[in-house]
Design an enzyme around this catalytic site. Structure first.
Site, short mmCIF file in Angstrom:
data_model
loop_
_atom_site.label_atom_id
_atom_site.label_comp_id
_atom_site.label_asym_id
_atom_site.label_seq_id
_atom_site.Cartn_x
_atom_site.Cartn_y
_atom_site.Cartn_z
N ARG A 193 0.82 -1.21 0.00
CA ARG A 193 0.00 0.00 0.00
C ARG A 193 0.86 1.26 0.00
O ARG A 193 0.46 2.28 -0.58
CB ARG A 193 -0.95 -0.01 1.20
CG ARG A 193 -2.11 -0.98 1.02
CD ARG A 193 -3.09 -0.91 2.16
NE ARG A 193 -4.33 -1.62 1.84
CZ ARG A 193 -5.35 -1.76 2.66
NH1 ARG A 193 -5.30 -1.24 3.88
NH2 ARG A 193 -6.44 -2.41 2.29
N LYS A 214 -19.09 -17.66 1.66
CA LYS A 214 -20.51 -17.49 1.96
C LYS A 214 -21.26 -16.59 0.98
O LYS A 214 -20.76 -15.53 0.59
CB LYS A 214 -20.66 -16.91 3.37
CG LYS A 214 -20.16 -17.84 4.47
CD LYS A 214 -20.40 -17.24 5.85
CE LYS A 214 -19.97 -18.20 6.95
NZ LYS A 214 -20.23 -17.64 8.30
N GLY A 239 -9.29 -9.24 -0.60
CA GLY A 239 -8.13 -9.80 0.07
C GLY A 239 -7.80 -11.22 -0.35
O GLY A 239 -6.67 -11.53 -0.74
N GLY A 245 -13.23 -3.51 0.97
CA GLY A 245 -14.63 -3.12 1.12
C GLY A 245 -15.10 -2.14 0.07
O GLY A 245 -16.23 -2.25 -0.43
#
Length: 401
Positions: free
Chosen positions: A37, A196, A356, A379
């Site tokens: 980053r 999920k 990720g 996100g």
């Protein structure tokens, strides 16, 4: 494109407040273990310096919740930041210190304000706090797409108070996402995997209305297969979401989006590396033993994915196709990633990936550098793919959210 880039700004002699994401992992001794980053903000900082501007970096580290916590000080990031930027960097420990610069700070090439989330006004987007921040600079530059889904003082508040633009990393992210989902070259497809369905309902509902092909993998594919009547034994799935899975399939059919589920899978009785497995067909008639579980897509599924990729011009990737962390259940993810990478290198495909687990999987496959673009935003990447308006992007366009 309603936002401006650094090319549209005159930064000569100006103080440029740059929102960056350098929330990097550190070990027990406070040493940065992955500087990715930090590496990604280098072009923006160097560009501002080359054009005669003074970069003042605003960043968060961890979740201090508006309190000063020394273990979350950006002092830990300072050595790596100096190394990657190859410039003199001074940490401004307090907001008052930023408002009244020392001689050392005035002479430094780059300034870094201490963890912006030490201030309660950051996450609450307090107008007065935003004004104090804005007073530190002449121009605002947002280079933290990964924080663009947060309506904070340093991501939205300042943008409405100063001339605002996107940094090079933000510009690259927005351009890549626009090419992948905004105005893609068709046919366009996506790989969506992971454990999920519950974490990606909004994503799937948005994508089936915008894609030509959707490949579903990982544990979430088990839920879709279970919804069609398959008995997958001990496989990870969410039976309470069978109705939602069936609704998504119906939405896709109405929208003309082909949904591809695994046709076969690697089935084992133990979730462990090198566990014995067998290849079994997966469909509505599948009946696994109570202790059997599907841990990866099988060879026939890889062949189907290969044929699907050959018919695409654009592909979006989010999530693995199996339990990629352990061999041999990384087989489908690695194989499919290499197919996409090869077609990308050949110029036949635009490929954009994010998330990720996705980045980790592509790194494991050794193809991360071969995709058109890989987002580390997490996100924010998911919310963009869900079709949501990101406050940090809207602020650059002069819109309120």
């Amino acid at each position: 494109m309603g936002w401006k880039s650094l090319d549209d700004m005159n930064v000569t002699g100006k103080r440029v407040l740059v929102r960056v994401d350098i929330n990097v992992p550190v070990d027990g001794s406070g040493r940065v273990t992955d500087a990715t980053r930090i590496e990604r903000i280098v072009p923006t900082v160097h560009d501002i310096l080359a054009k005669g501007g003074k970069p003042i970096l605003l960043a968060h580290f961890g979740r201090p919740k508006g309190q000063v916590k020394l273990d979350l000080s950006l002092a830990q990031v300072l050595p790596a930041l100096r190394t990657e930027l190859a410039r003199s960097v001074v940490l401004l420990e307090t907001l008052e210190g930023a408002e009244h610069l020392t001689q050392e700070a005035k002479q430094a090439e780059v300034l870094l304000l201490e963890n912006i989330r030490f201030h309660p006004g950051e996450e609450s987007n307090d107008p007065e706090f935003a004004k104090r921040l804005a007073a530190l600079g002449d121009i605002y530059c947002n280079d933290a797409f990964s924080a663009a889904h947060r309506a904070h003082a340093s991501t939205t508040g300042i943008a409405h108070l100063l001339p605002a633009c996107a940094g090079r990393l933000m510009q690259a992210e927005l351009s890549a996402l626009e090419s992948a989902l905004g105005k893609p070259e068709r046919p366009v497809g996506a790989v969506v995997g992971g454990a999920k369905v519950s974490t990606k309902i909004a994503l799937l509902e948005n994508l089936v209305n915008r894609l030509d092909t959707l490949i579903i993998g990982g544990g979430m594919a088990n839920t879709f297969l279970g919804a069609t009547g398959a008995n997958l034994g001990a496989s990870l799935q969410e039976p309470d979401l069978y109705d939602i899975a069936r609704d998504i399939i119906a939405q896709a059919k109405r929208a003309g989006c082909r949904v591809i589920l695994p046709e076969d899978g690697l089935v084992a009785r133990n979730f462990a590396a090198d566990a014995p497995y067998e290849v079994k067909q997966l469909n509505h008639a599948t009946e696994l033993d109570a202790d059997q579980m599907v841990l990866d897509a099988g060879p026939a599924s890889i062949d189907v994915a290969r044929a699907a990729f050959e018919g695409m011009k654009t592909v979006i990737w989010n999530g693995p196709m199996g339990a990629f962390e352990i061999s041999p259940f990384d087989t489908a993810t690695v194989a499919a990633a290499r197919i996409v990478a090869e077609r990308t290198k050949d110029g036949a495909l635009v490929s954009v990936a994010g998330g990720g687990d996705t980045v980790a999987a592509l790194n494991k496959a050794g193809v991360a550098d071969d995709f058109s673009y890989i987002s580390t935003a997490g996100g924010a990447f998911l919310e963009w793919m869900e079709g949501k308006t990101l406050p940090g992007v809207a602020a650059l366009e002069g819109r309120a959210v």
